[in-house]
Design a protein around this motif. Sequence first.
Motif, short mmCIF file in Angstrom:
data_model
loop_
_atom_site.label_atom_id
_atom_site.label_comp_id
_atom_site.label_asym_id
_atom_site.label_seq_id
_atom_site.Cartn_x
_atom_site.Cartn_y
_atom_site.Cartn_z
N VAL A 188 -4.47 -1.80 -8.97
CA VAL A 188 -3.13 -1.36 -8.98
C VAL A 188 -2.91 -1.76 -10.68
O VAL A 188 -2.70 -3.12 -10.98
CB VAL A 188 -2.37 -1.83 -7.90
N ARG A 191 -6.27 -8.29 -1.24
CA ARG A 191 -6.37 -8.54 -2.54
C ARG A 191 -7.47 -9.50 -3.10
O ARG A 191 -7.82 -10.45 -2.35
CB ARG A 191 -5.01 -9.20 -3.15
N GLY A 217 0.75 -3.46 -4.45
CA GLY A 217 0.86 -3.84 -5.52
C GLY A 217 2.38 -4.50 -6.14
O GLY A 217 2.46 -5.16 -6.69
N TRP A 265 3.34 -7.96 -6.74
CA TRP A 265 3.80 -8.46 -8.09
C TRP A 265 5.32 -8.98 -8.24
O TRP A 265 5.58 -9.83 -8.94
CB TRP A 265 3.71 -7.24 -9.05
#
Length: 117
Positions: A83, A116, A42, A46
Motif C-alpha cells: 500500500v 502486515r 493501510g 498509517w
Amino acid sequence: MARELPPPGSGPAADPIIQQALDQASTPDLPPDDEQRLLELGRTTWTAETTGYTQVRIQAATARRDTTTPAAVGERTHVQAVVRLVWAGADPAGTFLDGRTAALHYTQNGQGSWKRT
C-alpha cells in the motif's frame, strides 16, 4: 498528456489530483475486494503510526501486488501487496509538510485476510 502535480502546500483541494497521478502510475492488479481491504488497512495503520504528528491526512493511496519481495524457497506462495500512501502532517516540531510518502507491505494468509509484514 500528464497533468502537472499541484505545488506543495496546495491543501486538501489538491488531493484528488494527487490520487489521480498515483492511480496512473500503476495498473490495478488485485481483486477489487482485496484492494479496498488493503486501502482500509493501510490508512488505518498509517494513521495509528503517525500519532506524534498533527493535522494528518492521507492525500492519496494505492494497493498493488508486491513483486519486489520474492517468496522463500520451499515456502507456499502467498500473495504479497504494498500500500503506497501520500500523506500530509505536522511533525512533533510543528513543521507541516504535504507530499510525504510511505509504503506498507502485507501478505495474504490462507483464509484471505492480510497481515502486515
